[in-house]
Design a protein around this motif. Structure first.
Motif, PDB file in Angstrom:
ATOM      1  N   SER A   6      30.956  40.973  45.388  1.00  0.00           N
ATOM      2  CA  SER A   6      31.159  40.914  43.938  1.00  0.00           C
ATOM      3  C   SER A   6      31.842  42.172  43.418  1.00  0.00           C
ATOM      4  N   LEU A   7      31.455  43.314  43.978  1.00  0.00           N
ATOM      5  CA  LEU A   7      32.075  44.580  43.592  1.00  0.00           C
ATOM      6  C   LEU A   7      33.549  44.588  43.984  1.00  0.00           C
ATOM      7  N   ILE A   9      35.530  41.980  44.398  1.00  0.00           N
ATOM      8  CA  ILE A   9      36.275  41.051  43.546  1.00  0.00           C
ATOM      9  C   ILE A   9      36.634  41.713  42.211  1.00  0.00           C
ATOM     10  N   ARG A  10      35.668  42.403  41.625  1.00  0.00           N
ATOM     11  CA  ARG A  10      35.923  43.061  40.340  1.00  0.00           C
ATOM     12  C   ARG A  10      36.919  44.207  40.487  1.00  0.00           C
ATOM     13  N   PHE A  11      36.821  44.922  41.597  1.00  0.00           N
ATOM     14  CA  PHE A  11      37.773  46.008  41.855  1.00  0.00           C
ATOM     15  C   PHE A  11      39.177  45.439  42.018  1.00  0.00           C
ATOM     16  N   TYR A  12      39.271  44.292  42.706  1.00  0.00           N
ATOM     17  CA  TYR A  12      40.577  43.646  42.889  1.00  0.00           C
ATOM     18  C   TYR A  12      41.187  43.288  41.530  1.00  0.00           C
ATOM     19  N   GLY A  13      40.365  42.684  40.670  1.00  0.00           N
ATOM     20  CA  GLY A  13      40.846  42.320  39.339  1.00  0.00           C
ATOM     21  C   GLY A  13      41.325  43.527  38.552  1.00  0.00           C
ATOM     22  N   PHE A  14      40.592  44.637  38.662  1.00  0.00           N
ATOM     23  CA  PHE A  14      40.976  45.865  37.970  1.00  0.00           C
ATOM     24  C   PHE A  14      42.290  46.420  38.532  1.00  0.00           C
ATOM     25  N   LEU A 108      39.142  34.403  38.320  1.00  0.00           N
ATOM     26  CA  LEU A 108      38.664  35.328  39.342  1.00  0.00           C
ATOM     27  C   LEU A 108      37.267  34.907  39.810  1.00  0.00           C
ATOM     28  N   THR A 110      34.199  35.549  40.173  1.00  0.00           N
ATOM     29  CA  THR A 110      32.910  36.143  39.822  1.00  0.00           C
ATOM     30  C   THR A 110      31.900  35.002  39.680  1.00  0.00           C
ATOM     31  N   SER A 112      29.902  34.330  37.209  1.00  0.00           N
ATOM     32  CA  SER A 112      29.981  33.747  35.873  1.00  0.00           C
ATOM     33  C   SER A 112      31.178  32.812  35.751  1.00  0.00           C
ATOM     34  N   ASN A 113      32.347  33.279  36.199  1.00  0.00           N
ATOM     35  CA  ASN A 113      33.554  32.447  36.135  1.00  0.00           C
ATOM     36  C   ASN A 113      33.391  31.167  36.936  1.00  0.00           C
TER      37      ASN A 113
END
Length: 415
Positions: A6-7, A9-14, A108, A110, A112-113
């Protein structure tokens, strides 16, 4: 491991967000996903028909999924087809694809998504193409008991599934109702880690290119351009390919051979097309009429979606990408009985190895080898035709994957 994923994935999006400040593709990736959940909700509002969801990473995966999409649509017209892409390279080209009722970027991955997206579209069946292993989407589909399939899948020893740390990832493979494999090597690899929910089906692209070959339309400009001379088509080329092709073509002309050259770059942005036309001293396809085309030695195609049908005019084809990350679509040319030549970065592709083995395809490592092979094929008609027929036979003998997959989907579609 779930936390790390999860971390990541969020880093990729950023990271893509930062890249979007100066990269056009990244910018489209970000803009395409703005308010995506709201867009999906609005588009599906009032829909009562069952949905089958197809997901493709990009354009190449779409071409593998397309035969299944179209066969399913024909067999089950009451279903709505929902298609998602991860990459702008797929979405921007196929966002108006008539074979799908809804086309979106994939939000993305996540938790939630994934939960919101799956709840909104509420698919009866889900089909992921080739390399799609999105943990949260897979998990949400499993929780809702949605049959999930992976098609045209291909596995390699360097993938994390087969590493000492791959146990968490291997669990994802058991979440698919069935995995349809391209080749027997992938079957052996999955056997080695105890994956049973699999079937060797072949590559759906073979079915797709056979359909394209049967439906290919005449192109008067290319016919005028070729005339009675031999035609060397260089498809999906990158800058490194084009440098070699230019040098080799000059050698061909110096030898006295009468050969026309059609260059179809992978990227057709204005800057790159200008660079290619200047390199070859060539005219653009979009600016040519019949009379002009007939008098040109080199023509540069600056339109998307034409290449697969243009190979019908080729005597020999060079497929680009092999001096970069990976080669592009070999079957598109091989299906027309055209011998295919490609660069060294081809070893991840079963069809490349098979075409080399059956002598319908040829790998080269440098400019000298490219010149030798192209000259040999152009000068020896018997050699060229035999190689082309072997390439074509390989494609036709490997067809039929779509039928196997549709037979399986039929079981759940009718349930």
């Amino acid at each position: 491991m779930k936390f790390i994923y999860s971390l990541g994935i969020r880093f990729y999006g950023f990271a893509v967000l930062i890249a979007s400040l100066f990269n056009e593709k990244a910018k489209k990736w970000i803009e395409g996903r703005k308010n995506i959940i709201e867009k999906v909700t609005k588009a599906l509002q009032g829909n009562k028909a069952p949905i089958i969801w197809f997901h493709c990473a990009s354009l190449g995966e779409f071409e593998q999924g397309r035969p299944i999409i179209e066969a399913f649509k024909q067999k089950f017209p009451d279903y709505k087809i929902l298609l998602t892409f991860f990459s702008p390279s797929g979405y921007e080209v196929r966002k108006n694809y008539a074979g799908a009722d809804f086309v979106f970027y994939l939000p993305l991955d996540t938790h939630s998504n994934a939960k919101q997206f799956v709840d909104i579209i509420n698919p009866k069946i889900a089909v992921f193409v080739k390399y799609e292993f999105w943990y949260n989407y897979i998990n949400c589909l499993n929780e809702k008991n949605v049959p999930l399939y992976l098609v045209s899948a291909k596995f390699r020893t360097d993938q994390y599934f087969f590493k000492w740390y791959g146990a968490w990832f291997r669990k994802q493979l058991n979440s698919y109702k069935k995995i349809f494999l391209q080749d027997s090597a992938s079957e052996v690899l999955l056997d080695s880690i105890g994956v049973k929910n699999k079937e060797l089906a072949g590559d759906t692209r073979f079915d797709r290119v056979i359909d394209i070959a049967k439906q290919a339309q005449l192109n008067e400009i290319i016919e005028a351009f070729k005339g009675n001379e031999k035609l060397w088509i260089c498809g999906s080329t990158w800058e490194e390919d084009e440098k070699y092709i230019s040098a080799v073509y000059n050698k061909i002309l110096a030898s006295g051979l009468k050969v026309k050259l059609l260059v179809v770059p992978h990227e057709i942005g204005e800057k790159h097309i200008k660079q290619v036309t200047e390199l070859f001293g060539a005219k653009k396809y979009s600016e040519s009429n019949l009379a002009q085309a007939a008098n040109e030695k080199v023509l540069v195609v600056d339109k998307m979606g034409m290449l697969s049908s243009l190979y019908r005019y080729a005597d020999v084809a060079y497929i680009g990408g092999g001096f970069g990350k990976n080669i592009h679509n070999l079957p598109e040319a091989a299906v027309f009985g055209v011998p295919v030549v490609f660069g060294p970065n081809h070893r991840k592709f079963t069809e490349a190895i098979d075409l080399i083995t059956c002598k319908g395809g040829f790998a080269i490592n440098n400019e000298t080898e490219l010149a030798d092979k192209i000259m040999a094929l152009l000068q020896d008609e018997t050699y060229r035709k035999q190689s082309g027929e072997l390439a074509k036979a390989y494609i036709y003998n490997g067809s039929g994957a779509t039928k196997k997959i549709i037979t399986e989907l039929e079981k759940v579609a009718n349930a």
